[in-house]
Design a protein around this motif. Structure first.
Motif, PDB file in Angstrom:
ATOM      1  N   SER A   2      82.694  59.763   9.740  1.00 57.67           N
ATOM      2  CA  SER A   2      82.139  58.490   9.269  1.00 57.67           C
ATOM      3  C   SER A   2      83.247  57.443   9.169  1.00 57.67           C
ATOM      4  O   SER A   2      84.391  57.694   9.560  1.00 57.67           O
ATOM      5  CB  SER A   2      81.455  58.691   7.906  1.00 57.67           C
ATOM      6  N   ASN A   3      82.890  56.288   8.625  1.00 52.09           N
ATOM      7  CA  ASN A   3      83.855  55.180   8.554  1.00 52.09           C
ATOM      8  C   ASN A   3      83.763  54.468   7.210  1.00 52.09           C
ATOM      9  O   ASN A   3      83.825  53.236   7.132  1.00 52.09           O
ATOM     10  CB  ASN A   3      83.610  54.184   9.702  1.00 52.09           C
ATOM     11  N   TYR A   4      83.610  55.238   6.129  1.00 54.74           N
ATOM     12  CA  TYR A   4      83.512  54.638   4.815  1.00 54.74           C
ATOM     13  C   TYR A   4      84.822  53.958   4.445  1.00 54.74           C
ATOM     14  O   TYR A   4      85.904  54.438   4.753  1.00 54.74           O
ATOM     15  CB  TYR A   4      83.134  55.694   3.773  1.00 54.74           C
ATOM     16  N   MET A   5      84.710  52.809   3.769  1.00 48.97           N
ATOM     17  CA  MET A   5      85.821  51.927   3.414  1.00 48.97           C
ATOM     18  C   MET A   5      86.549  51.421   4.662  1.00 48.97           C
ATOM     19  O   MET A   5      87.658  50.919   4.573  1.00 48.97           O
ATOM     20  CB  MET A   5      86.811  52.611   2.457  1.00 48.97           C
TER      21      MET A   5
ATOM     22  N   ILE B 283      87.590  52.611  11.559  1.00 53.86           N
ATOM     23  CA  ILE B 283      87.239  51.577  12.542  1.00 53.86           C
ATOM     24  C   ILE B 283      87.218  50.237  11.835  1.00 53.86           C
ATOM     25  O   ILE B 283      86.676  50.106  10.730  1.00 53.86           O
ATOM     26  CB  ILE B 283      85.863  51.856  13.188  1.00 53.86           C
ATOM     27  N   LYS B 284      87.783  49.240  12.464  1.00 54.16           N
ATOM     28  CA  LYS B 284      87.866  47.898  11.897  1.00 54.16           C
ATOM     29  C   LYS B 284      86.470  47.302  11.723  1.00 54.16           C
ATOM     30  O   LYS B 284      85.616  47.451  12.602  1.00 54.16           O
ATOM     31  CB  LYS B 284      88.689  47.019  12.844  1.00 54.16           C
ATOM     32  N   PRO B 285      86.204  46.625  10.594  1.00 56.43           N
ATOM     33  CA  PRO B 285      84.907  45.955  10.429  1.00 56.43           C
ATOM     34  C   PRO B 285      84.662  44.934  11.539  1.00 56.43           C
ATOM     35  O   PRO B 285      85.606  44.377  12.108  1.00 56.43           O
ATOM     36  CB  PRO B 285      85.042  45.266   9.065  1.00 56.43           C
ATOM     37  N   GLU B 286      83.394  44.687  11.815  1.00 54.59           N
ATOM     38  CA  GLU B 286      83.040  43.735  12.867  1.00 54.59           C
ATOM     39  C   GLU B 286      83.024  42.294  12.361  1.00 54.59           C
ATOM     40  O   GLU B 286      83.067  41.359  13.157  1.00 54.59           O
ATOM     41  CB  GLU B 286      81.658  44.094  13.430  1.00 54.59           C
TER      42      GLU B 286
ATOM     43  N   PHE C  47      91.321  38.150   6.951  1.00 48.01           N
ATOM     44  CA  PHE C  47      92.288  39.147   6.498  1.00 48.01           C
ATOM     45  C   PHE C  47      92.264  40.419   7.344  1.00 48.01           C
ATOM     46  O   PHE C  47      93.050  41.335   7.106  1.00 48.01           O
ATOM     47  CB  PHE C  47      92.046  39.489   5.023  1.00 48.01           C
ATOM     48  N   LEU C  48      91.370  40.473   8.314  1.00 53.17           N
ATOM     49  CA  LEU C  48      91.309  41.628   9.213  1.00 53.17           C
ATOM     50  C   LEU C  48      92.173  41.315  10.436  1.00 53.17           C
ATOM     51  O   LEU C  48      91.705  40.775  11.425  1.00 53.17           O
ATOM     52  CB  LEU C  48      89.859  41.915   9.614  1.00 53.17           C
TER      53      LEU C  48
ATOM     54  N   TRP D 114      96.813  48.702  11.484  1.00 51.30           N
ATOM     55  CA  TRP D 114      97.466  47.522  10.920  1.00 51.30           C
ATOM     56  C   TRP D 114      96.529  46.681  10.082  1.00 51.30           C
ATOM     57  O   TRP D 114      96.955  46.051   9.094  1.00 51.30           O
ATOM     58  CB  TRP D 114      98.102  46.698  12.037  1.00 51.30           C
ATOM     59  N   TYR D 115      95.228  46.655  10.438  1.00 54.36           N
ATOM     60  CA  TYR D 115      94.306  45.863   9.623  1.00 54.36           C
ATOM     61  C   TYR D 115      94.185  46.443   8.219  1.00 54.36           C
ATOM     62  O   TYR D 115      93.904  45.704   7.254  1.00 54.36           O
ATOM     63  CB  TYR D 115      92.932  45.755  10.293  1.00 54.36           C
ATOM     64  N   ILE D 116      94.411  47.750   8.073  1.00 59.66           N
ATOM     65  CA  ILE D 116      94.366  48.375   6.747  1.00 59.66           C
ATOM     66  C   ILE D 116      95.528  47.866   5.894  1.00 59.66           C
ATOM     67  O   ILE D 116      95.374  47.604   4.692  1.00 59.66           O
ATOM     68  CB  ILE D 116      94.403  49.915   6.865  1.00 59.66           C
TER      69      ILE D 116
END
Length: 240
Positions: free
Chosen positions: A182-185, A189-192, A197-198, A204-206
């Motif tokens: 899954s991709n919780y938090m 995978i980067k949010p769309e 701030f992404l 790196w986005y984290i």
């Protein structure tokens, strides 16, 4: 399993303005009503809000099952706003300082960005779009209600302590993501959503999110720093 397609509401689009203005309007109206009430009615209103939010947190899972889209992969409340939604309902019933501080920092910061750049992870079908703004608006309402109306306050240095405490979630949620694929938090995978701030690809986005969290946590605590300075200054002036 085919992942559910996320739905994005573009910032400054007609739907963005409509949903956010209605959400903000309801929050302001409830806070104004509460401010005019006595203490007993304020407590009853707090519990009523908590009941509605708890009903939404639980009921949405039955609705997802009804739609045939509930899954361990997408539907658990393990995003930061999902955890904040649970806290928002519970702290309105049972006042706990640590839970309140988590709600204050996670909720205000996370829900603000969720309203700024909405990304509906379960889609917009039927009631889902209403649930998105009820839950995220409810998080902000709860945090402000507990602070402004009830009188709870984050402790000195809590912005940093909650940030450090939040780091404990990363390996836990990361392990759940690994186990469930899954991709919780959004750790995998980067949010769309088109959020400023992404920055950059994974991971790196984290790092950008972490840095933004520190800054945002301090910003939402800063009014209390300013208030203490004003009280201290006024107190010193009065003794001269």
């Amino acid at each position: 399993m085919i992942p559910i397609k996320h739905e994005i509401i573009e910032i400054f689009s007609p739907l963005w303005w409509k949903t956010n203005l209605i959400t903000i309007g309801i929050i302001v109206l409830i806070l104004l009503i509460a401010n005019l009430c006595g203490n007993k009615k304020r407590e009853l209103l707090a519990k009523f809000i908590g009941f509605i939010l708890l009903l939404d947190v639980i009921g949405i899972h039955f609705y997802l099952v009804h739609l045939g889209i509930w899954s361990l992969h997408d539907s658990l409340p393990l995003h930061l706003c999902g955890l904040s939604a649970i806290l928002s309902a519970l702290v309105l019933f049972w006042r706990n300082q640590l839970a309140y501080e988590c709600l204050y920092y996670w909720g205000i910061v996370g829900a603000f960005h969720s309203l700024l750049t909405p990304e509906l992870t379960m889609g917009m079908q039927g009631f889902l779009i209403y649930d998105y703004f009820i839950s995220h608006g409810g998080i902000i309402l709860s945090a402000i209600y507990l602070t402004w109306i009830v009188g709870m306050r984050p402790r000195a240095g809590s912005w940093w302590n909650i940030f450090l405490f939040s780091q404990l979630l990363i390996p836990v949620i990361g392990l759940i993501n690994w186990f469930l694929d899954s991709n919780y938090m959004y750790l995998c995978i980067k949010p769309e959503a088109n959020n400023p701030f992404l920055i950059g690809p994974w991971p790196w986005y984290i790092v950008g999110i972490e840095l933004a969290a520190i800054v945002h946590f301090f910003i939402v605590y800063s009014p209390f720093i300013l208030k203490k300075k004003l009280i201290s200054t006024n107190g010193s002036t009065s003794t001269i």
